[in-house]
Design a protein around this motif. Sequence first.
Motif, mmCIF file in Angstrom:
data_model
loop_
_atom_site.group_PDB
_atom_site.id
_atom_site.type_symbol
_atom_site.label_atom_id
_atom_site.label_comp_id
_atom_site.label_asym_id
_atom_site.label_seq_id
_atom_site.Cartn_x
_atom_site.Cartn_y
_atom_site.Cartn_z
ATOM 1 N N LEU A 17 -6.556 -0.885 -12.049
ATOM 2 C CA LEU A 17 -7.471 -1.153 -10.948
ATOM 3 C C LEU A 17 -7.858 0.145 -10.247
ATOM 4 C CD1 LEU A 17 -8.928 -3.280 -9.265
ATOM 5 C CD2 LEU A 17 -6.881 -3.460 -7.838
ATOM 6 N N GLY A 18 -6.882 1.035 -10.072
ATOM 7 C CA GLY A 18 -7.178 2.320 -9.453
ATOM 8 C C GLY A 18 -8.158 3.142 -10.273
ATOM 9 N N VAL A 19 -8.005 3.113 -11.598
ATOM 10 C CA VAL A 19 -8.911 3.861 -12.475
ATOM 11 C C VAL A 19 -10.318 3.277 -12.400
ATOM 12 C CG1 VAL A 19 -9.439 4.422 -14.881
ATOM 13 C CG2 VAL A 19 -7.095 4.648 -14.031
ATOM 14 N N ARG A 20 -10.439 1.943 -12.456
ATOM 15 C CA ARG A 20 -11.758 1.307 -12.425
ATOM 16 C C ARG A 20 -12.491 1.580 -11.118
ATOM 17 N NH1 ARG A 20 -9.061 -3.360 -13.737
ATOM 18 N NH2 ARG A 20 -9.980 -4.380 -11.917
ATOM 19 N N ARG A 21 -11.760 1.704 -10.032
ATOM 20 C CA ARG A 21 -12.385 1.925 -8.727
ATOM 21 C C ARG A 21 -12.505 3.409 -8.375
ATOM 22 N NH1 ARG A 21 -10.474 -2.969 -4.685
ATOM 23 N NH2 ARG A 21 -11.058 -4.669 -6.085
ATOM 24 N N GLY A 22 -12.113 4.273 -9.291
ATOM 25 C CA GLY A 22 -12.258 5.700 -9.058
ATOM 26 C C GLY A 22 -11.277 6.291 -8.086
ATOM 27 N N PRO A 24 6.851 -4.911 -7.699
ATOM 28 C CA PRO A 24 6.344 -6.258 -7.423
ATOM 29 C C PRO A 24 6.016 -6.472 -5.949
ATOM 30 C CG PRO A 24 8.204 -6.369 -8.924
ATOM 31 C CD PRO A 24 8.135 -4.952 -8.431
ATOM 32 N N MET A 25 6.857 -5.935 -5.061
ATOM 33 C CA MET A 25 6.590 -6.077 -3.624
ATOM 34 C C MET A 25 5.277 -5.405 -3.241
ATOM 35 S SD MET A 25 9.967 -5.735 -1.265
ATOM 36 C CE MET A 25 11.009 -7.158 -0.949
ATOM 37 N N ALA A 26 5.025 -4.239 -3.814
ATOM 38 C CA ALA A 26 3.805 -3.505 -3.478
ATOM 39 C C ALA A 26 2.562 -4.324 -3.798
ATOM 40 C CB ALA A 26 3.761 -2.169 -4.219
ATOM 41 N N THR A 27 2.599 -5.048 -4.919
ATOM 42 C CA THR A 27 1.433 -5.852 -5.296
ATOM 43 C C THR A 27 1.183 -6.981 -4.314
ATOM 44 O OG1 THR A 27 2.684 -7.375 -6.723
ATOM 45 C CG2 THR A 27 1.875 -5.349 -7.735
ATOM 46 N N VAL A 28 2.226 -7.411 -3.608
ATOM 47 C CA VAL A 28 2.089 -8.492 -2.634
ATOM 48 C C VAL A 28 1.714 -7.942 -1.260
ATOM 49 C CG1 VAL A 28 3.300 -10.396 -1.489
ATOM 50 C CG2 VAL A 28 3.764 -9.901 -3.887
ATOM 51 N N LEU A 29 2.258 -6.788 -0.902
ATOM 52 C CA LEU A 29 2.117 -6.266 0.451
ATOM 53 C C LEU A 29 0.824 -5.504 0.696
ATOM 54 C CD1 LEU A 29 5.750 -4.955 1.052
ATOM 55 C CD2 LEU A 29 4.709 -6.952 2.074
ATOM 56 N N PHE A 30 0.295 -4.834 -0.336
ATOM 57 C CA PHE A 30 -0.821 -3.919 -0.124
ATOM 58 C C PHE A 30 -2.105 -4.425 -0.774
ATOM 59 C CE2 PHE A 30 2.999 -1.404 0.370
ATOM 60 C CZ PHE A 30 2.727 -0.638 1.493
ATOM 61 N N ASP A 31 -3.221 -3.971 -0.223
ATOM 62 C CA ASP A 31 -4.510 -4.299 -0.814
ATOM 63 C C ASP A 31 -4.580 -3.764 -2.239
ATOM 64 O OD1 ASP A 31 -6.312 -3.721 2.276
ATOM 65 O OD2 ASP A 31 -5.412 -5.553 1.480
ATOM 66 N N PRO A 32 -5.220 -4.495 -3.152
ATOM 67 C CA PRO A 32 -5.229 -4.078 -4.560
ATOM 68 C C PRO A 32 -5.772 -2.673 -4.796
ATOM 69 C CG PRO A 32 -5.989 -6.345 -4.363
ATOM 70 C CD PRO A 32 -5.838 -5.821 -2.965
ATOM 71 N N HIS A 33 -6.737 -2.228 -3.976
ATOM 72 C CA HIS A 33 -7.352 -0.938 -4.256
ATOM 73 C C HIS A 33 -6.452 0.246 -3.927
ATOM 74 C CE1 HIS A 33 -8.216 -1.310 0.066
ATOM 75 N NE2 HIS A 33 -8.359 -0.005 0.079
ATOM 76 N N VAL A 34 -5.329 0.015 -3.201
ATOM 77 C CA VAL A 34 -4.425 1.133 -2.903
ATOM 78 C C VAL A 34 -3.069 1.002 -3.597
ATOM 79 C CG1 VAL A 34 -5.498 1.585 -0.663
ATOM 80 C CG2 VAL A 34 -3.500 0.085 -0.791
ATOM 81 N N VAL A 35 -2.846 -0.105 -4.319
ATOM 82 C CA VAL A 35 -1.528 -0.339 -4.907
ATOM 83 C C VAL A 35 -1.132 0.781 -5.865
ATOM 84 C CG1 VAL A 35 -0.225 -1.826 -6.480
ATOM 85 C CG2 VAL A 35 -1.505 -2.835 -4.617
ATOM 86 N N GLY A 36 -2.077 1.260 -6.673
ATOM 87 C CA GLY A 36 -1.751 2.327 -7.622
ATOM 88 C C GLY A 36 -1.258 3.579 -6.926
ATOM 89 N N LEU A 37 -1.914 3.974 -5.832
ATOM 90 C CA LEU A 37 -1.484 5.152 -5.093
ATOM 91 C C LEU A 37 -0.138 4.919 -4.413
ATOM 92 C CD1 LEU A 37 -4.823 6.350 -3.431
ATOM 93 C CD2 LEU A 37 -3.603 7.396 -5.333
ATOM 94 N N VAL A 38 0.040 3.743 -3.836
ATOM 95 C CA VAL A 38 1.302 3.414 -3.173
ATOM 96 C C VAL A 38 2.462 3.449 -4.171
ATOM 97 C CG1 VAL A 38 2.572 1.570 -2.002
ATOM 98 C CG2 VAL A 38 0.218 2.066 -1.348
ATOM 99 N N ALA A 39 2.191 3.018 -5.411
ATOM 100 C CA ALA A 39 3.245 2.948 -6.425
ATOM 101 C C ALA A 39 3.670 4.319 -6.933
ATOM 102 C CB ALA A 39 2.782 2.094 -7.606
ATOM 103 N N LEU A 40 2.802 5.324 -6.830
ATOM 104 C CA LEU A 40 3.088 6.620 -7.450
ATOM 105 C C LEU A 40 4.372 7.263 -6.928
ATOM 106 C CD1 LEU A 40 2.154 8.718 -9.500
ATOM 107 C CD2 LEU A 40 0.834 9.815 -7.676
ATOM 108 N N PRO A 41 4.605 7.359 -5.603
ATOM 109 C CA PRO A 41 5.871 7.949 -5.152
ATOM 110 C C PRO A 41 7.106 7.198 -5.662
ATOM 111 C CG PRO A 41 4.305 7.880 -3.349
ATOM 112 C CD PRO A 41 3.701 7.086 -4.469
ATOM 113 N N VAL A 42 7.007 5.862 -5.741
ATOM 114 C CA VAL A 42 8.134 5.067 -6.249
ATOM 115 C C VAL A 42 8.380 5.381 -7.720
ATOM 116 C CG1 VAL A 42 9.079 2.743 -6.497
ATOM 117 C CG2 VAL A 42 7.512 3.257 -4.608
#
Length: 325
Positions: A220-225, A284-302
């Motif tokens: 999703l992050g790639v598709r949205r640039g 899995p929590m990140a996908t529930v807690l955050f808007d889809p367009h930022v989940v990829g960035l939020v996941a990177l530090p984890v």
Amino acid sequence: MPRWSDVPVLRRVEPFVLAVLTAIAVAALLPAGGAVATGLGWGTTVGVGFLFFVYGARTAPAEALRGLRDWRLQGSIALATYVLFPLLGLLLVAATGRFLDGGLVAGLLFLAVLPSTVQSCVVFTAAAGGNVPGAVVGATASNLAGIGLTPLLAALLLGSAGAGPDAGSVGRIVLQLLVPFLAGLAAGARIGDRVRRHRRPLAFLDRCVIVAVVYSAFSLGVRRGVWQQVRPAEVAVVLVCAALLLAAVLAVAWWAPRLWGACRADRVTVLFCGSNKSLATGLPMATVLFDPHVVGLVALPVVLYHPLQITVCSFLAGRMSPGRS
């Protein structure tokens, strides 16, 4: 107590880490779109719910409650996980936040409020001659508390900045995480033994769902640039921040328990249970807690923190092993 040579931690973990990194690479080259992305989204939603059902079913509440009697040990683990980590995360973000995209800042703070792992903490503690029952209880209690504490702390730390969980997150948490978990807990009396007996195939399914979550989020992050906005220098800053977080928590978790006269075995337990963060719960929590367009960035530090903690803690457990010559 097992010798380090009998606990092949790296051999067990490396395939999973490789699978996660491969999912990121495939998403960068071949991101899911259209009907595939829609189906993957529904599949990961169901999969995450099933994971939390399994987490509940394999939890033994009576055993956990017995272990909680050692309040100083369990309190030290909880303070390291849910107080020390967030405070250090805030300090790092204050120092480096101006150099990072908002999604990466959110990811660093989200990493800081995640619960501990269970399997890795117990394995590391056993290999280093620590208090294994205390590690089992502490890591399990951390994960149970994380169902409520992680979303709450994420909202407190991130809500005011507009990058954290929105108002609809409460309903999503209840429906996708808490309800399946409570259902599994209620069913544990009937199916708990079978779930624990089939731990290996369920663990494989667990990993498959997490890899699918990673692929979906990064696609999703790639598709949205989104990734065009992230510079290599920002990734380097995040990696340095993750290393500093791990080093600081390891130091405090090892030395602070001396204040209450902890024995070596308990200090080892706090060291590993207080410094590890759960990728399996976090993504899995990140996908529930955050808007889809930022989940990829939020996941990177984890995603970056996980192999770092495994590598460093594997080395420490090997050096601290009572059977080491």
